[in-house]
Write a protein that holds these residues in place. Structure first.
Motif, PDB file in Angstrom:
ATOM      1  N   ILE A  70       0.899  -0.954  -0.268  1.00  0.00           N
ATOM      2  CA  ILE A  70      -0.455   0.265   0.065  1.00  0.00           C
ATOM      3  C   ILE A  70       1.146   1.352   0.440  1.00  0.00           C
ATOM      4  O   ILE A  70       0.697   2.002  -0.403  1.00  0.00           O
ATOM      5  N   VAL A  71       2.361   0.988   0.109  1.00  0.00           N
ATOM      6  CA  VAL A  71       3.315   2.429   0.457  1.00  0.00           C
ATOM      7  C   VAL A  71       3.834   2.724  -0.587  1.00  0.00           C
ATOM      8  O   VAL A  71       3.073   3.690  -0.829  1.00  0.00           O
ATOM      9  N   ALA A  72       4.062   1.532  -1.210  1.00  0.00           N
ATOM     10  CA  ALA A  72       4.777   1.977  -3.517  1.00  0.00           C
ATOM     11  C   ALA A  72       3.077   2.493  -3.518  1.00  0.00           C
ATOM     12  O   ALA A  72       2.957   3.409  -4.631  1.00  0.00           O
ATOM     13  N   LEU A  73       1.963   2.016  -3.593  1.00  0.00           N
ATOM     14  CA  LEU A  73       0.909   2.606  -4.173  1.00  0.00           C
ATOM     15  C   LEU A  73       0.601   3.954  -3.870  1.00  0.00           C
ATOM     16  O   LEU A  73      -0.256   4.015  -5.024  1.00  0.00           O
ATOM     17  N   TYR A  74       0.129   3.774  -3.482  1.00  0.00           N
ATOM     18  CA  TYR A  74       0.728   5.727  -2.616  1.00  0.00           C
ATOM     19  C   TYR A  74       1.133   6.465  -2.889  1.00  0.00           C
ATOM     20  O   TYR A  74       1.218   7.282  -3.585  1.00  0.00           O
ATOM     21  N   LYS A  75       2.444   6.191  -3.271  1.00  0.00           N
ATOM     22  CA  LYS A  75       3.753   6.459  -3.574  1.00  0.00           C
ATOM     23  C   LYS A  75       3.229   7.197  -5.170  1.00  0.00           C
ATOM     24  O   LYS A  75       3.585   7.929  -5.948  1.00  0.00           O
ATOM     25  N   ILE A  76       2.676   6.102  -6.250  1.00  0.00           N
ATOM     26  CA  ILE A  76       2.233   5.515  -7.128  1.00  0.00           C
ATOM     27  C   ILE A  76       1.461   7.189  -7.576  1.00  0.00           C
ATOM     28  O   ILE A  76       1.695   7.681  -8.922  1.00  0.00           O
ATOM     29  N   MET A  77       0.304   6.248  -7.006  1.00  0.00           N
ATOM     30  CA  MET A  77      -0.830   7.700  -7.231  1.00  0.00           C
ATOM     31  C   MET A  77      -0.286   9.247  -6.695  1.00  0.00           C
ATOM     32  O   MET A  77      -0.952   9.427  -7.625  1.00  0.00           O
ATOM     33  N   THR A  78       0.660   8.637  -6.136  1.00  0.00           N
ATOM     34  CA  THR A  78       0.489  10.724  -5.834  1.00  0.00           C
ATOM     35  C   THR A  78       1.295  10.950  -6.771  1.00  0.00           C
ATOM     36  O   THR A  78       1.535  12.182  -7.097  1.00  0.00           O
ATOM     37  N   MET A  79       1.904  10.090  -7.238  1.00  0.00           N
ATOM     38  CA  MET A  79       3.153  10.459  -8.521  1.00  0.00           C
ATOM     39  C   MET A  79       2.211  11.048  -9.807  1.00  0.00           C
ATOM     40  O   MET A  79       2.144  11.762 -10.490  1.00  0.00           O
ATOM     41  N   LEU A  80       0.986  10.339  -9.569  1.00  0.00           N
ATOM     42  CA  LEU A  80       0.405  10.085 -10.626  1.00  0.00           C
ATOM     43  C   LEU A  80      -1.014  11.524 -10.680  1.00  0.00           C
ATOM     44  O   LEU A  80      -2.016  12.001 -11.658  1.00  0.00           O
ATOM     45  N   GLY A  81      -0.978  11.765  -9.623  1.00  0.00           N
ATOM     46  CA  GLY A  81      -1.904  13.208  -9.198  1.00  0.00           C
ATOM     47  C   GLY A  81      -3.676  12.581  -9.068  1.00  0.00           C
ATOM     48  O   GLY A  81      -4.151  13.548  -9.742  1.00  0.00           O
ATOM     49  N   VAL A  82      -3.228  12.058  -8.697  1.00  0.00           N
ATOM     50  CA  VAL A  82      -4.961  10.836  -8.560  1.00  0.00           C
ATOM     51  C   VAL A  82      -5.208  10.917  -7.282  1.00  0.00           C
ATOM     52  O   VAL A  82      -6.583  10.329  -7.162  1.00  0.00           O
ATOM     53  N   ILE A  83      -4.292  11.060  -6.038  1.00  0.00           N
ATOM     54  CA  ILE A  83      -5.212  11.000  -4.807  1.00  0.00           C
ATOM     55  C   ILE A  83      -6.325  11.472  -4.363  1.00  0.00           C
ATOM     56  O   ILE A  83      -6.378  12.499  -5.184  1.00  0.00           O
ATOM     57  N   ASN A  84      -7.176  11.400  -3.957  1.00  0.00           N
ATOM     58  CA  ASN A  84      -8.322  11.919  -3.079  1.00  0.00           C
ATOM     59  C   ASN A  84      -9.103  11.628  -4.331  1.00  0.00           C
ATOM     60  O   ASN A  84      -9.857  12.344  -4.030  1.00  0.00           O
ATOM     61  N   THR A  85      -9.142  10.357  -5.224  1.00  0.00           N
ATOM     62  CA  THR A  85     -10.083  10.257  -6.620  1.00  0.00           C
ATOM     63  C   THR A  85     -10.426   9.265  -6.720  1.00  0.00           C
ATOM     64  O   THR A  85      -9.312   7.869  -5.667  1.00  0.00           O
ATOM     65  N   SER A  86     -11.535   8.312  -7.122  1.00  0.00           N
ATOM     66  CA  SER A  86     -11.358   7.269  -7.611  1.00  0.00           C
ATOM     67  C   SER A  86     -10.728   6.588  -8.725  1.00  0.00           C
ATOM     68  O   SER A  86     -10.673   5.159  -7.997  1.00  0.00           O
ATOM     69  N   TRP A  87      -9.882   7.137  -9.376  1.00  0.00           N
ATOM     70  CA  TRP A  87      -8.698   6.548  -9.773  1.00  0.00           C
ATOM     71  C   TRP A  87      -7.969   5.911  -8.792  1.00  0.00           C
ATOM     72  O   TRP A  87      -7.139   5.068  -9.306  1.00  0.00           O
ATOM     73  N   ALA A  88      -7.359   6.202  -7.594  1.00  0.00           N
ATOM     74  CA  ALA A  88      -6.849   6.279  -6.870  1.00  0.00           C
ATOM     75  C   ALA A  88      -7.531   4.745  -6.152  1.00  0.00           C
ATOM     76  O   ALA A  88      -6.346   4.218  -5.992  1.00  0.00           O
ATOM     77  N   VAL A  89      -8.789   4.707  -6.400  1.00  0.00           N
ATOM     78  CA  VAL A  89      -8.920   3.276  -5.427  1.00  0.00           C
ATOM     79  C   VAL A  89      -9.412   2.282  -7.019  1.00  0.00           C
ATOM     80  O   VAL A  89      -8.606   0.917  -7.209  1.00  0.00           O
ATOM     81  N   THR A  90      -9.239   2.825  -7.858  1.00  0.00           N
ATOM     82  CA  THR A  90      -9.805   1.430  -8.952  1.00  0.00           C
ATOM     83  C   THR A  90      -8.182   1.251  -9.883  1.00  0.00           C
ATOM     84  O   THR A  90      -8.378   0.159 -10.364  1.00  0.00           O
ATOM     85  N   LEU A  91      -7.019   2.179  -9.912  1.00  0.00           N
ATOM     86  CA  LEU A  91      -6.049   1.726 -10.992  1.00  0.00           C
ATOM     87  C   LEU A  91      -5.011   0.964 -10.930  1.00  0.00           C
ATOM     88  O   LEU A  91      -5.319  -0.272 -11.126  1.00  0.00           O
ATOM     89  N   PRO A  92      -4.848   0.815  -9.492  1.00  0.00           N
ATOM     90  CA  PRO A  92      -4.305  -0.635  -8.626  1.00  0.00           C
ATOM     91  C   PRO A  92      -5.211  -1.604  -9.060  1.00  0.00           C
ATOM     92  O   PRO A  92      -4.872  -3.215  -8.932  1.00  0.00           O
ATOM     93  N   SER A  93      -6.856  -1.293  -8.214  1.00  0.00           N
ATOM     94  CA  SER A  93      -7.423  -2.928  -8.702  1.00  0.00           C
ATOM     95  C   SER A  93      -7.367  -3.552  -9.633  1.00  0.00           C
ATOM     96  O   SER A  93      -8.153  -4.731  -9.314  1.00  0.00           O
ATOM     97  N   ILE A  94      -7.692  -2.837 -10.919  1.00  0.00           N
ATOM     98  CA  ILE A  94      -8.198  -3.500 -12.025  1.00  0.00           C
ATOM     99  C   ILE A  94      -7.002  -4.306 -12.776  1.00  0.00           C
ATOM    100  O   ILE A  94      -7.543  -5.582 -12.957  1.00  0.00           O
ATOM    101  N   PHE A  95      -5.657  -4.131 -12.950  1.00  0.00           N
ATOM    102  CA  PHE A  95      -4.933  -5.044 -13.108  1.00  0.00           C
ATOM    103  C   PHE A  95      -4.395  -6.327 -11.700  1.00  0.00           C
ATOM    104  O   PHE A  95      -3.934  -6.470 -11.571  1.00  0.00           O
ATOM    105  N   GLY A  96      -5.569  -6.925 -11.514  1.00  0.00           N
ATOM    106  CA  GLY A  96      -5.454  -8.550 -10.783  1.00  0.00           C
ATOM    107  C   GLY A  96      -4.962  -9.560 -11.241  1.00  0.00           C
ATOM    108  O   GLY A  96      -5.168  -9.696 -11.747  1.00  0.00           O
ATOM    109  N   ALA A  97      -3.708  -9.872 -10.065  1.00  0.00           N
ATOM    110  CA  ALA A  97      -3.879 -11.697 -10.152  1.00  0.00           C
ATOM    111  C   ALA A  97      -4.559 -12.363 -10.443  1.00  0.00           C
ATOM    112  O   ALA A  97      -4.657 -13.410 -11.502  1.00  0.00           O
TER     113      ALA A  97
END
Length: 286
Positions: free
Chosen positions: A134-161
């Motif tokens: 989650i820490v790495a994901l949070y930093k990636i979402m911060t760099m993408l500028g989507v923190i505090n938006t729905s994309w911060a939740v959807t983008l990490p979850s779309i690509f599931g193993a």
């Protein structure tokens, strides 16, 4: 245990009766929390927490509907939470189903360099809980500028193993002769996938979509970390957040939980036959 008795005009094994009693006991243990929350949503807090627990809702004349009325008022953004949950769950469900079908088909039917290594890493990813990354994901979402938006939740979850693994197991069970016949008829890999493989996988895709939707609807941790604004929260986080800022009691939370359970319960009851069918196919053919 093989002894038989006559009951209701039929000969029944004692072991079957004992197994049925055990199954009913397990079923009650699983459904008891839902019954208690449903009962508590129609009672005062003192009645809901009294001992012994009251498992069944009160009679209609004794029901307290005020807690549900608060949810329908403008003071609590309950339906905003529900809309956010629906949007995020639908996006994740569509994304994971599409990604799982494409990647699963590629792993099952194509040979390419590093295929086995990549799939092994995919299996390792299935074993790693999101709390570890989650820490790495949070930093990636911060760099993408989507923190505090729905994309911060959807983008990490779309690509599931897990969805890739499930669809790969299905496509592994499809005879390769179908691909060869399609190639003889002039169909390329994309045409074969869209016209032949996807229609065959509709039951597996349907069950995958139901499982993903249920998981996304109930996801608390990711939203709690990625989103801060109350108006952007999903139901699992929003339900707990309504107690303090909106000065509601536990019973309003109980009522919100009851309403939050209904959509995913309906979806699961409608699609459970596809889940059983696809899991049986994956377990036997995979």
């Amino acid at each position: 245990m093989n002894k038989k008795i006559h009951l209701f005009g039929k000969t029944i094994k004692v072991s079957h009766i004992l197994l049925t009693i055990i199954m009913f006991g397990i079923a009650f243990l699983m459904i008891a929390p839902f019954l208690w929350v449903l009962s508590a949503s129609f009672r005062t807090y003192s009645e809901a927490t009294s001992l012994p627990p009251k498992w069944l809702p009160p009679f209609f004349t004794e029901m307290r509907l005020g807690y549900f009325k608060k949810l329908f008022s403008n003071t609590i953004p309950f339906f905003v939470f529900m809309k956010n949950s629906l949007k995020i769950s639908v996006i994740i469900t569509l994304g994971m189903s599409l990604h799982g079908a494409i990647a699963g088909y590629a792993y099952a039917k194509f040979d390419f360099p590093g295929k086995n290594i990549m799939f092994a890493l995919l299996m390792v990813a299935m074993m790693v809980p999101i709390q570890v990354t989650i820490v790495a994901l949070y930093k990636i979402m911060t760099m993408l500028g989507v923190i505090n938006t729905s994309w911060a939740v959807t983008l990490p979850s779309i690509f599931g193993a897990s969805c890739v693994f499930m669809m790969r197991q299905f496509f592994m069970g499809v005879p390769k002769e179908l691909n060869e016949a399609a190639a003889i008829d002039g169909a390329g890999p994309i045409r074969t996938f869209i016209s032949i493989m996807l229609p065959m996988a509709k039951s597996t895709l349907a069950s995958l979509a139901i499982i993903v939707f249920t998981y996304s609807w109930n996801d608390y941790f990711t939203t709690f970390i990625m989103i801060n604004d109350t108006e952007k929260l999903t139901l699992p986080v929003g339900i707990l957040s309504i107690k303090q800022p909106f000065s509601t009691g536990d019973n309003v939370v109980f009522a919100a939980v009851v309403l939050a359970i209904l959509p995913v319960l309906i979806v699961f009851l409608i699609g459970q036959k596809w889940i059983v069918k696809s899991m049986t196919h994956v377990g036997v053919k995979g």
